[in-house]
Scaffold this active site. Structure first.
Site, PDB file in Angstrom:
ATOM      1  N   SER A 184       0.860  -1.180   0.000  1.00 10.78           N
ATOM      2  CA  SER A 184       0.000   0.000   0.000  1.00 10.78           C
ATOM      3  C   SER A 184       0.893   1.225   0.000  1.00 10.78           C
ATOM      4  CB  SER A 184      -0.879   0.004   1.261  1.00 10.78           C
ATOM      5  OG  SER A 184      -1.509   1.255   1.450  1.00 10.78           O
ATOM      6  N   TYR A 243      -2.700  -0.423  10.432  1.00 18.41           N
ATOM      7  CA  TYR A 243      -2.611  -0.837   9.035  1.00 18.41           C
ATOM      8  C   TYR A 243      -1.329  -0.307   8.412  1.00 18.41           C
ATOM      9  CZ  TYR A 243      -3.856  -1.379   4.105  1.00 18.41           C
ATOM     10  OH  TYR A 243      -3.864  -1.711   2.768  1.00 18.41           O
TER      11      TYR A 243
END
Length: 312
Positions: free
Chosen positions: A161, A174
């Protein structure tokens, strides 16, 4: 269909003799029942690969594989996969090899995300994200890389990501998991140098999947799973260590490194989405977080047992 997939990924047509550049290559994709993983499986199968789809939701993986075989004239098979369990991951790779042959490419895609203030996150929610997002990737690499190294060839593509390099408010754990995947991938790449096994990291911005429901893409457009899938195809065809999707996101950490602290903070507020501000109604994520196991039932409690998905 293969030619079209490659044309879109590379921006140029292929000669007639190379219309199936992945012909006969065996690819295993985790978290492939839906979202990014499903799009990756579709795209690589369309380019001629033999694709094994793994997902915690075995029915979704099998259905996706059947649809690929039927509508894309591809070769695919779906299998059960729990990336948090070593025996399950090993069995997935074994079944892929029994069906198609040695795995040439492993795409580690499975991932989950909880969004909210860091102090409100249950301990087991954080643990669950590390189990799936970090240890799931490590597990896949430890199982696949030795098989590939023994053959002198292979490619591991980790879907991380943009949060591998930036830190959106509301996604503290995250982002930490994705930073970990970045660091691990970089270290393993160095260890495997000269072995014939490549390690690539694909870092997309916010993608329109269940994982991102209720969140903001900030100043960058929201991506589609197909955007990421085309990049994965491009990386498989032309291996590179790190690729941002879209590429200009890579400017964010580069510019940040050049700025003094005060200016850096202002720059990041401008370009990195604030998910705490975006998530005005946390209930919109309740179904996803319940089904994926991304949220514990209570602070300090055990993560729920679920048929949920471990994919983006």
């Amino acid at each position: 269909m293969a030619e079209e997939s490659v044309r879109r990924a590379t921006g140029r047509p292929l000669p007639r003799s190379a219309r199936s550049p992945l012909e006969g290559r065996v690819v295993a994709v985790t978290g492939a029942g839906r979202g990014i993983g499903r799009a990756v499986a579709d795209t690589l199968a369309g380019a001629g690969a033999l694709v094994a789809l793994g997902d915690l939701d075995e029915a979704a993986a099998r259905t996706a594989a059947e649809e690929i075989c039927r509508t894309a004239d591809g070769h695919a098979a779906g299998f059960a996969l729990d990336v948090t369990d070593t025996a399950s991951f090993a069995a997935f790779l074994d079944r892929a090899e029994e069906r198609f042959g040695p795995v040439d490419v492993l795409v580690n895609n499975a991932g989950i995300m909880w969004v909210g203030p860091f102090a409100d996150e249950a301990e087991q929610t954080a643990v669950r994200q590390f189990d799936v997002n970090v240890h799931g990737v490590l597990r896949g690499m430890k199982l696949a890389a030795p098989r590939m190294r023994a053959r002198g060839t292979g490619h591991i593509v980790n879907i991380a990501s943009a949060a591998s390099k930036v830190t959106p408010m509301g996604e503290a754990t995250y982002a930490a998991t994705k930073h970990a995947v970045h660091g691990y991938s970089s270290a393993v790449r160095a260890e495997l140098r000269g072995s014939g096994v490549r390690v690539s990291l694909v870092m997309p911005g916010v993608v329109d999947t269940e994982l991102a429901v209720g969140t903001s893409a900030g100043p960058t457009r929201r991506l589609t799973p197909q955007d990421v899938a085309r990049t994965v195809l491009s990386v498989v065809l032309r291996p590179r260590p790190e690729v941002f999707v879209p590429r200009h996101i890579g400017l964010v950490p580069w510019v940040s490194a050049l700025l003094p602290a005060k200016a850096r903070a202002g720059w990041l507020r401008l370009v990195v989405p604030d998910q705490l501000a975006a998530l005005t109604d946390p209930s919109v994520r309740a179904a996803y977080e319940r089904d994926s196991g991304a949220a514990a039932t209570q602070t300090g409690g055990a993560a729920p047992q679920t048929k949920g998905r471990t994919q983006r």
